[in-house]
Design a protein around this motif. Sequence first.
Motif, PDB file in Angstrom:
ATOM      1  N   GLY A 126       0.830  -1.194   0.000  1.00 19.31           N
ATOM      2  CA  GLY A 126       0.000   0.000   0.000  1.00 19.31           C
ATOM      3  C   GLY A 126       0.862   1.241   0.000  1.00 19.31           C
ATOM      4  N   ILE A 127       0.241   2.368  -0.344  1.00 18.71           N
ATOM      5  CA  ILE A 127       0.966   3.631  -0.422  1.00 18.71           C
ATOM      6  C   ILE A 127       0.177   4.695   0.342  1.00 18.71           C
ATOM      7  CG2 ILE A 127       1.887   5.417  -1.952  1.00 18.71           C
ATOM      8  CD1 ILE A 127       2.076   3.242  -4.143  1.00 18.71           C
ATOM      9  N   ILE A 128       0.870   5.374   1.240  1.00 17.80           N
ATOM     10  CA  ILE A 128       0.304   6.481   1.992  1.00 17.80           C
ATOM     11  C   ILE A 128       0.821   7.753   1.320  1.00 17.80           C
ATOM     12  CG2 ILE A 128       0.126   7.595   4.252  1.00 17.80           C
ATOM     13  CD1 ILE A 128       1.169   4.794   5.364  1.00 17.80           C
ATOM     14  N   VAL A 129      -0.091   8.588   0.812  1.00 22.65           N
ATOM     15  CA  VAL A 129       0.315   9.770   0.056  1.00 22.65           C
ATOM     16  C   VAL A 129      -0.053  11.023   0.842  1.00 22.65           C
ATOM     17  CG1 VAL A 129       0.107  11.000  -2.144  1.00 22.65           C
ATOM     18  CG2 VAL A 129      -0.117   8.524  -2.076  1.00 22.65           C
ATOM     19  N   ASN A 130       0.841  11.983   0.845  1.00 18.84           N
ATOM     20  CA  ASN A 130       0.643  13.242   1.548  1.00 18.84           C
ATOM     21  C   ASN A 130      -0.202  14.187   0.683  1.00 18.84           C
ATOM     22  OD1 ASN A 130       0.910  15.321   3.406  1.00 18.84           O
ATOM     23  ND2 ASN A 130       2.875  15.994   2.581  1.00 18.84           N
ATOM     24  N   THR A 131      -1.494  13.945   0.621  1.00 16.97           N
ATOM     25  CA  THR A 131      -2.384  14.785  -0.172  1.00 16.97           C
ATOM     26  C   THR A 131      -3.808  14.640   0.338  1.00 16.97           C
ATOM     27  OG1 THR A 131      -2.881  15.508  -2.421  1.00 16.97           O
ATOM     28  CG2 THR A 131      -2.984  13.125  -2.001  1.00 16.97           C
ATOM     29  N   PHE A 132      -4.712  15.364  -0.258  1.00 19.46           N
ATOM     30  CA  PHE A 132      -6.130  15.209   0.016  1.00 19.46           C
ATOM     31  C   PHE A 132      -6.888  15.619  -1.234  1.00 19.46           C
ATOM     32  CE2 PHE A 132      -4.475  19.089   1.805  1.00 19.46           C
ATOM     33  CZ  PHE A 132      -5.324  20.092   1.350  1.00 19.46           C
ATOM     34  N   ALA A 133      -8.132  15.177  -1.341  1.00 21.40           N
ATOM     35  CA  ALA A 133      -8.906  15.314  -2.577  1.00 21.40           C
ATOM     36  C   ALA A 133      -9.042  16.762  -3.033  1.00 21.40           C
ATOM     37  CB  ALA A 133     -10.285  14.679  -2.408  1.00 21.40           C
ATOM     38  N   GLU A 134      -9.188  17.684  -2.114  1.00 20.92           N
ATOM     39  CA  GLU A 134      -9.359  19.090  -2.505  1.00 20.92           C
ATOM     40  C   GLU A 134      -8.073  19.697  -3.070  1.00 20.92           C
ATOM     41  OE1 GLU A 134     -12.433  17.905   0.339  1.00 20.92           O
ATOM     42  OE2 GLU A 134     -10.251  17.797   0.426  1.00 20.92           O
TER      43      GLU A 134
END
Length: 156
Positions: A126-134
């Motif tokens: 899995g990958i945890i990404v430093n972002t959010f949908a907005e």
Amino acid sequence: MLLLLESFTPRIKDAITQLMAKPDSPPLAGLVLDFLCLQIVGLANELGLPSYLFLTTGAGLLGLMLHLPTRHAQIGTEFEDSDPDLGLPSFVNPVPVRVLPEGVTNKHGGYAAYIEISQRCREVKGIIVNTFAELEPYAVETFAEDPSGVHGGTGS
């Protein structure tokens, strides 16, 4: 950098093995790895541990990294500033090569390192990404539709 980490792999293995062997230690659920530590994925597999990538950059770079092995299989060489803009699934518009990380145009080992790291991105659980949908709506939607992130590109 990759060779330096490789030289530490036996010590990392010893530390993890000792931690797992302690009777009072809770079970190790997996390894969360930084972008530059993805060489440890093989060690995690050897020890029966799932590995996860924590990507401190946004989803755009993740899209590039997941696309690189496909492009490399097709073209087999580093990017050139004169290359046409790159269609990446995680970007709305084609991306000029001149704004990509310098390593992907580097003939002196940078490109090879990016290819090795990008191939390892596909091996993690899995990958945890430093972002959010907005912040990156297009990239987030792209990964929601195709978690592999490798389909839908519009260019080389």
